[in-house]
Design a protein around this motif. Structure first.
Motif, PDB file in Angstrom:
ATOM      1  N   GLY A   1       0.812  -1.201   0.000  1.00 55.98           N
ATOM      2  CA  GLY A   1       0.000   0.000   0.000  1.00 55.98           C
ATOM      3  C   GLY A   1       0.843   1.248   0.000  1.00 55.98           C
ATOM      4  N   GLY A   2       0.190   2.395  -0.143  1.00 55.49           N
ATOM      5  CA  GLY A   2       0.880   3.679  -0.153  1.00 55.49           C
ATOM      6  C   GLY A   2       0.632   4.428  -1.447  1.00 55.49           C
ATOM      7  N   THR A   3       1.171   5.626  -1.509  1.00 54.16           N
ATOM      8  CA  THR A   3       0.998   6.493  -2.675  1.00 54.16           C
ATOM      9  C   THR A   3       2.226   6.423  -3.578  1.00 54.16           C
ATOM     10  N   VAL A   4       2.000   6.347  -4.877  1.00 47.41           N
ATOM     11  CA  VAL A   4       3.080   6.400  -5.867  1.00 47.41           C
ATOM     12  C   VAL A   4       2.776   7.541  -6.822  1.00 47.41           C
ATOM     13  N   LEU A   5       3.721   8.472  -6.946  1.00 50.27           N
ATOM     14  CA  LEU A   5       3.561   9.610  -7.850  1.00 50.27           C
ATOM     15  C   LEU A   5       4.066   9.213  -9.232  1.00 50.27           C
ATOM     16  N   LEU A   6       3.169   9.170 -10.188  1.00 52.37           N
ATOM     17  CA  LEU A   6       3.486   8.766 -11.553  1.00 52.37           C
ATOM     18  C   LEU A   6       3.419   9.983 -12.458  1.00 52.37           C
ATOM     19  N   SER A   7       4.548  10.351 -13.034  1.00 52.43           N
ATOM     20  CA  SER A   7       4.615  11.472 -13.955  1.00 52.43           C
ATOM     21  C   SER A   7       4.614  10.936 -15.375  1.00 52.43           C
ATOM     22  N   THR A   8       3.704  11.438 -16.186  1.00 52.98           N
ATOM     23  CA  THR A   8       3.584  10.951 -17.556  1.00 52.98           C
ATOM     24  C   THR A   8       3.111  12.098 -18.443  1.00 52.98           C
ATOM     25  N   THR A   9       2.726  11.791 -19.658  1.00 56.62           N
ATOM     26  CA  THR A   9       2.245  12.811 -20.582  1.00 56.62           C
ATOM     27  C   THR A   9       0.786  12.551 -20.901  1.00 56.62           C
ATOM     28  N   GLU A  10       0.100  13.589 -21.354  1.00 56.71           N
ATOM     29  CA  GLU A  10      -1.329  13.458 -21.643  1.00 56.71           C
ATOM     30  C   GLU A  10      -1.603  12.460 -22.753  1.00 56.71           C
ATOM     31  N   THR A  11      -0.627  12.212 -23.629  1.00 58.93           N
ATOM     32  CA  THR A  11      -0.864  11.288 -24.736  1.00 58.93           C
ATOM     33  C   THR A  11      -1.082   9.856 -24.270  1.00 58.93           C
ATOM     34  N   MET A  12      -0.624   9.523 -23.052  1.00 59.87           N
ATOM     35  CA  MET A  12      -0.795   8.174 -22.536  1.00 59.87           C
ATOM     36  C   MET A  12      -2.208   7.931 -21.995  1.00 59.87           C
ATOM     37  N   LEU A  13      -2.979   9.003 -21.788  1.00 56.49           N
ATOM     38  CA  LEU A  13      -4.253   8.852 -21.090  1.00 56.49           C
ATOM     39  C   LEU A  13      -5.439   8.432 -21.957  1.00 56.49           C
ATOM     40  N   PRO A  14      -5.571   8.899 -23.193  1.00 57.80           N
ATOM     41  CA  PRO A  14      -6.776   8.517 -23.930  1.00 57.80           C
ATOM     42  C   PRO A  14      -6.935   7.019 -24.155  1.00 57.80           C
ATOM     43  N   THR A  15      -5.827   6.296 -24.311  1.00 58.19           N
ATOM     44  CA  THR A  15      -5.933   4.898 -24.718  1.00 58.19           C
ATOM     45  C   THR A  15      -5.166   3.921 -23.854  1.00 58.19           C
ATOM     46  N   VAL A  16      -3.872   4.181 -23.610  1.00 58.72           N
ATOM     47  CA  VAL A  16      -3.006   3.106 -23.116  1.00 58.72           C
ATOM     48  C   VAL A  16      -2.961   2.954 -21.597  1.00 58.72           C
ATOM     49  N   LEU A  17      -3.007   4.058 -20.834  1.00 57.77           N
ATOM     50  CA  LEU A  17      -2.826   3.945 -19.392  1.00 57.77           C
ATOM     51  C   LEU A  17      -4.061   3.478 -18.614  1.00 57.77           C
ATOM     52  N   PRO A  18      -5.278   3.911 -18.956  1.00 56.78           N
ATOM     53  CA  PRO A  18      -6.433   3.521 -18.146  1.00 56.78           C
ATOM     54  C   PRO A  18      -6.569   2.017 -17.890  1.00 56.78           C
ATOM     55  N   PRO A  19      -6.458   1.138 -18.909  1.00 54.55           N
ATOM     56  CA  PRO A  19      -6.585  -0.296 -18.595  1.00 54.55           C
ATOM     57  C   PRO A  19      -5.443  -0.824 -17.739  1.00 54.55           C
ATOM     58  N   VAL A  20      -4.253  -0.248 -17.888  1.00 57.24           N
ATOM     59  CA  VAL A  20      -3.114  -0.684 -17.081  1.00 57.24           C
ATOM     60  C   VAL A  20      -3.335  -0.323 -15.610  1.00 57.24           C
ATOM     61  N   LEU A  21      -3.786   0.898 -15.369  1.00 58.68           N
ATOM     62  CA  LEU A  21      -4.016   1.332 -13.996  1.00 58.68           C
ATOM     63  C   LEU A  21      -5.215   0.605 -13.374  1.00 58.68           C
ATOM     64  N   ALA A  22      -6.189   0.244 -14.206  1.00 58.64           N
ATOM     65  CA  ALA A  22      -7.330  -0.515 -13.694  1.00 58.64           C
ATOM     66  C   ALA A  22      -6.892  -1.906 -13.225  1.00 58.64           C
ATOM     67  N   ARG A  23      -5.994  -2.542 -13.981  1.00 56.61           N
ATOM     68  CA  ARG A  23      -5.488  -3.860 -13.566  1.00 56.61           C
ATOM     69  C   ARG A  23      -4.628  -3.743 -12.310  1.00 56.61           C
ATOM     70  N   LEU A  24      -3.849  -2.661 -12.216  1.00 54.41           N
ATOM     71  CA  LEU A  24      -3.058  -2.438 -11.005  1.00 54.41           C
ATOM     72  C   LEU A  24      -3.973  -2.316  -9.793  1.00 54.41           C
ATOM     73  N   ARG A  25      -5.074  -1.615  -9.956  1.00 50.00           N
ATOM     74  CA  ARG A  25      -6.018  -1.447  -8.856  1.00 50.00           C
ATOM     75  C   ARG A  25      -6.569  -2.794  -8.387  1.00 50.00           C
ATOM     76  N   GLU A  26      -6.814  -3.701  -9.326  1.00 45.81           N
ATOM     77  CA  GLU A  26      -7.333  -5.022  -8.973  1.00 45.81           C
ATOM     78  C   GLU A  26      -6.294  -5.841  -8.207  1.00 45.81           C
ATOM     79  N   SER A  27      -5.029  -5.739  -8.638  1.00 45.74           N
ATOM     80  CA  SER A  27      -3.987  -6.562  -8.010  1.00 45.74           C
ATOM     81  C   SER A  27      -3.427  -5.950  -6.735  1.00 45.74           C
ATOM     82  N   ALA A  28      -3.450  -4.619  -6.625  1.00 50.11           N
ATOM     83  CA  ALA A  28      -2.894  -3.936  -5.442  1.00 50.11           C
ATOM     84  C   ALA A  28      -3.810  -2.782  -5.053  1.00 50.11           C
ATOM     85  N   PRO A  29      -4.975  -3.083  -4.484  1.00 50.62           N
ATOM     86  CA  PRO A  29      -5.948  -2.022  -4.172  1.00 50.62           C
ATOM     87  C   PRO A  29      -5.474  -1.035  -3.108  1.00 50.62           C
TER      88      PRO A  29
END
Length: 301
Positions: free
Chosen positions: A94-122
């Motif tokens: 648990g805990g907070t992780v600061l992830l710095s990225t670019t806006e281009t990653m948000l429309p398509t590629v990052l949301p499903p990755v972060l959703a799976r992370l949430r399932e494995s490490a809520p």
């Protein structure tokens, strides 16, 4: 120890307790000691450093600028100790992780990755910072960064997850445009703030910037305007090929090619929450390598 001219974790622990509570009494309770003892420790630490670390007022104790670096170190050590003990004590990360990225990653590629992370490490909270990932990571304002480009500086560690290909796209509603007619149609382009990019240099060399119908400081904005029919656009394939409103005009151009880097600080190696995020990002982004590397184009109707 304060009297020896060196500070130890005990000193940092005291500083951290006073800064986080703003009160000597509350800090003493947190540390399991007395108010006078905490007062003497603060005085001794300030004497050792020759600096005032706290401003005293009726509202309590507030850290000064001189204390900022020490408190950052104290917070880092406290978090590391918590990370090391949390899995054994609770069986979860648990805990907070600061992830710095670019806006281009948000429309398509990052949301499903972060959703799976949430399932494995809520227990992990991902704090997204849409900014210059490399600069934020070097200033230690982020724990993890996603960055397109070449070899990172020596003070960062990371790996290339996959390649990034870039191509020229047209609105899907347009008829096909061949290379000979590129200068005969309007374009949507990035502005001169992106003059370092090979794609913008290519547009400038070909005189295509003169055909711009709009220029933006956002790649996502360029994509959205192109989707609405405003003109051709140069886009990374993970944006262009993922949009049903766009079609390729030219195949990926080798001179635009770059790599997708997943970066962190060497000092965070072994931190459970950061390791979990790095693993999830690496796995999730590699699963989308075909999209990043231009092997998943939308077929022409």
């Amino acid at each position: 120890m304060a009297g020896s001219g060196k500070l130890g974790w005990g000193d940092l622990h005291v500083l951290h307790a006073v800064a986080s509570t703003g009160s000597l009494s509350q800090a003493a309770a947190l540390l399991g000691t007395s108010h006078p003892t905490v007062f003497r420790r603060i005085q001794a630490i300030e004497q050792t450093l020759g600096a005032t670390l706290f401003e005293r007022s009726r509202q309590g104790y507030r850290a000064t600028a001189a204390a900022a670096e020490l408190l950052e170190l104290a917070e880092h050590i406290a978090q590391r100790l918590n990370d090391m003990s949390a899995p054994a004590a609770h069986g979860a990360v648990g805990g907070t992780v600061l992830l710095s990225t670019t806006e281009t990653m948000l429309p398509t590629v990052l949301p499903p990755v972060l959703a799976r992370l949430r399932e494995s490490a809520p227990g992990i909270l991902v704090a997204l910072d849409i900014a210059d990932g490399l600069a934020n990571l070097q200033r230690r304002e982020a724990d993890v960064a996603l960055r397109a480009g070449g070899q990172p500086p020596d003070d960062l560690v990371g790996r290339v997850v996959c390649g990034i290909e870039t191509a020229v796209y047209r609105p899907a509603a347009w008829r096909p445009v061949d290379e000979a007619r590129l200068a005969a149609v309007p374009w949507v382009c990035l502005d001169d703030g992106f003059a370092h990019l090979a794609s913008l240099q290519w547009l400038k060399q070909r005189g295509l910037l003169a055909r711009a119908a709009a220029r933006c400081n956002s790649t996502v904005a360029v994509m959205r305007l192109a989707e609405q029919g405003m003109g051709l656009a140069v886009l990374p394939c993970y944006l262009g090929d993922a949009s049903p409103a766009l079609r390729r005009v030219l195949p990926p151009q080798p001179q635009f090619r770059s790599g997708l880097w997943l970066l962190s600080h060497a000092s965070t190696r072994g931190v459970a929450r950061i390791g979990a995020v790095l693993e999830a990002l690496g796995d999730g982004l590699r699963r989308q390598a075909d999209l990043f590397e231009g092997r998943r184009p939308w077929p022409e109707p």
